[in-house]
Write a protein that holds these residues in place. Structure first.
Motif, PDB file in Angstrom:
ATOM      1  N   ALA A   1      21.407 -47.358 -21.953  1.00 44.62           N
ATOM      2  CA  ALA A   1      22.473 -48.326 -21.734  1.00 44.62           C
ATOM      3  C   ALA A   1      22.133 -49.296 -20.609  1.00 44.62           C
ATOM      4  N   ALA A   2      21.183 -48.918 -19.754  1.00 44.00           N
ATOM      5  CA  ALA A   2      20.790 -49.800 -18.658  1.00 44.00           C
ATOM      6  C   ALA A   2      19.950 -50.972 -19.137  1.00 44.00           C
ATOM      7  N   GLY A   3      19.402 -50.881 -20.335  1.00 45.55           N
ATOM      8  CA  GLY A   3      18.594 -51.973 -20.881  1.00 45.55           C
ATOM      9  C   GLY A   3      18.991 -52.286 -22.310  1.00 45.55           C
ATOM     10  N   PRO A   4      20.187 -52.833 -22.544  1.00 44.90           N
ATOM     11  CA  PRO A   4      20.616 -53.118 -23.914  1.00 44.90           C
ATOM     12  C   PRO A   4      19.664 -54.084 -24.606  1.00 44.90           C
ATOM     13  N   GLY A   5      19.348 -53.772 -25.861  1.00 43.77           N
ATOM     14  CA  GLY A   5      18.433 -54.622 -26.614  1.00 43.77           C
ATOM     15  C   GLY A   5      16.976 -54.350 -26.318  1.00 43.77           C
ATOM     16  N   ARG A   6      16.685 -53.365 -25.495  1.00 47.02           N
ATOM     17  CA  ARG A   6      15.312 -53.044 -25.147  1.00 47.02           C
ATOM     18  C   ARG A   6      15.011 -51.616 -25.565  1.00 47.02           C
ATOM     19  N   THR A   7      13.737 -51.258 -25.553  1.00 48.79           N
ATOM     20  CA  THR A   7      13.305 -49.921 -25.942  1.00 48.79           C
ATOM     21  C   THR A   7      13.009 -49.108 -24.695  1.00 48.79           C
ATOM     22  N   THR A   8      13.547 -47.891 -24.671  1.00 52.55           N
ATOM     23  CA  THR A   8      13.333 -46.990 -23.542  1.00 52.55           C
ATOM     24  C   THR A   8      12.248 -45.985 -23.894  1.00 52.55           C
ATOM     25  N   LEU A   9      11.240 -45.864 -23.040  1.00 55.23           N
ATOM     26  CA  LEU A   9      10.160 -44.923 -23.320  1.00 55.23           C
ATOM     27  C   LEU A   9       9.500 -44.477 -22.019  1.00 55.23           C
ATOM     28  N   PRO A  10       8.868 -43.287 -22.030  1.00 57.19           N
ATOM     29  CA  PRO A  10       8.121 -42.832 -20.862  1.00 57.19           C
ATOM     30  C   PRO A  10       6.712 -43.405 -20.872  1.00 57.19           C
ATOM     31  N   VAL A  11       6.221 -43.728 -19.709  1.00 59.60           N
ATOM     32  CA  VAL A  11       4.857 -44.254 -19.561  1.00 59.60           C
ATOM     33  C   VAL A  11       4.193 -43.498 -18.422  1.00 59.60           C
TER      34      VAL A  11
ATOM     35  N   GLY B   1      -1.814 -38.674 -12.778  1.00 57.12           N
ATOM     36  CA  GLY B   1      -0.777 -39.699 -12.724  1.00 57.12           C
ATOM     37  C   GLY B   1       0.612 -39.101 -12.788  1.00 57.12           C
ATOM     38  N   SER B   2       1.576 -39.963 -12.982  1.00 58.68           N
ATOM     39  CA  SER B   2       2.986 -39.552 -13.052  1.00 58.68           C
ATOM     40  C   SER B   2       3.698 -40.348 -14.124  1.00 58.68           C
ATOM     41  N   LEU B   3       4.699 -39.709 -14.721  1.00 59.70           N
ATOM     42  CA  LEU B   3       5.503 -40.370 -15.742  1.00 59.70           C
ATOM     43  C   LEU B   3       6.644 -41.158 -15.095  1.00 59.70           C
ATOM     44  N   VAL B   4       6.930 -42.302 -15.678  1.00 61.59           N
ATOM     45  CA  VAL B   4       8.131 -43.055 -15.342  1.00 61.59           C
ATOM     46  C   VAL B   4       8.804 -43.433 -16.660  1.00 61.59           C
ATOM     47  N   VAL B   5      10.100 -43.618 -16.617  1.00 60.55           N
ATOM     48  CA  VAL B   5      10.845 -44.048 -17.801  1.00 60.55           C
ATOM     49  C   VAL B   5      11.185 -45.522 -17.611  1.00 60.55           C
ATOM     50  N   VAL B   6      10.832 -46.333 -18.594  1.00 57.08           N
ATOM     51  CA  VAL B   6      10.993 -47.777 -18.468  1.00 57.08           C
ATOM     52  C   VAL B   6      11.704 -48.341 -19.690  1.00 57.08           C
ATOM     53  N   ALA B   7      12.226 -49.546 -19.548  1.00 55.16           N
ATOM     54  CA  ALA B   7      12.817 -50.297 -20.652  1.00 55.16           C
ATOM     55  C   ALA B   7      11.989 -51.554 -20.857  1.00 55.16           C
ATOM     56  N   VAL B   8      11.467 -51.727 -22.077  1.00 57.28           N
ATOM     57  CA  VAL B   8      10.595 -52.860 -22.384  1.00 57.28           C
ATOM     58  C   VAL B   8      11.102 -53.556 -23.641  1.00 57.28           C
ATOM     59  N   ASP B   9      10.608 -54.759 -23.856  1.00 62.58           N
ATOM     60  CA  ASP B   9      10.929 -55.469 -25.089  1.00 62.58           C
ATOM     61  C   ASP B   9      10.275 -54.752 -26.273  1.00 62.58           C
TER      62      ASP B   9
END
Length: 240
Positions: A134-144, A209-217
């Protein structure tokens, strides 16, 4: 026996005072009473005036509501326990729209997406889960997975960064290329212990490394997941 003296018949009643004279006497009596108590009346009137002034400047009561907050500082990736939360009363204007009645059980067992300070509201968007989208409407949420765990420690939830990939095998992209721009950081989970088993793998160690969860186009997802699996992914802060 001695005789009682004869009773003298009552004389005629005194004539009634004229009404003007009675009114004049009543006024004089009231004036004497008021003068005798003028200090008391003055003090009472002053008190009433002060009370009216105080009520006029006193603000109306502010509506309040109960919310679930962190009882103390919580690091990123911490699993919330019963001792980590408490219910506090705050101004209703500080409660996000749609927030239901305070229920500590609704957040116990959840994982915080980033560092949470003592007294901070434990909103759904601060917890790892579907609500992060919900923090990034219209975007895809995924771990990187970002290659440098120390660099990940510099990130905070809410940062906006660009993700850059480099080919450690010396391929054409060895110098690095931007695979996603304007990426919103939604969660920075706690780093895995060195040498811990990889998620979903029966044998082997967790990649560096470390995982982060991001919202991208959505159009950047393919390039980003490919770069994360095959290369060295880091970030740069986007210029304001």
């Amino acid at each position: 026996m001695p005789r009682r003296p004869p009773t003298t018949p009552a004389g005629p009643a005194p004539p009634a005072l004229p009404w003007r004279l009675r009114l004049r006497r009543a006024r004089r009596t009231a004036r004497r009473v008021l003068l005798a108590r003028r200090r008391l009346l003055a003090a009472a009137l002053t008190g009433l005036a002060v009370l009216a002034a105080v009520r006029a400047v006193t603000p109306a009561p502010v509506p309040t509501a109960g919310v679930v907050v962190a009882a103390h500082d919580l690091p990123a990736g911490a699993t919330i326990g019963t001792d980590d939360v408490e219910v506090r009363t705050v101004a209703a204007t500080l409660v996000p729209p749609g927030t239901g009645p305070p229920d500590p059980g609704s957040v116990v067992g959840r994982v915080v997406a980033g560092p949470v300070g003592a007294g901070e509201l434990l909103a759904a968007t601060r917890l790892v889960g579907a609500d992060l989208a919900a923090a990034g409407p219209g975007r895809t949420t995924l771990p990187v997975r970002l290659a440098d765990a120390a660099a990940v420690d510099l990130l905070e939830v809410g940062d906006r960064v660009d993700l850059v990939a480099a080919d450690l095998q010396g391929g054409p992209d060895a110098s690095g290329s931007t695979v996603a721009t304007g990426v919103d950081v939604l969660a920075v989970p706690a780093p895995e212990a060195p040498g811990a088993p990889a998620a979903g793998a029966g044998v082997g160690a967790t990649p560096p490394g470390s995982l982060v969860v991001v919202a991208v186009d959505p159009e950047e997802v393919a390039a980003l997941t490919q770069a994360s699996a095959a290369g060295f992914v880091t970030f740069t802060w986007e210029a304001p």
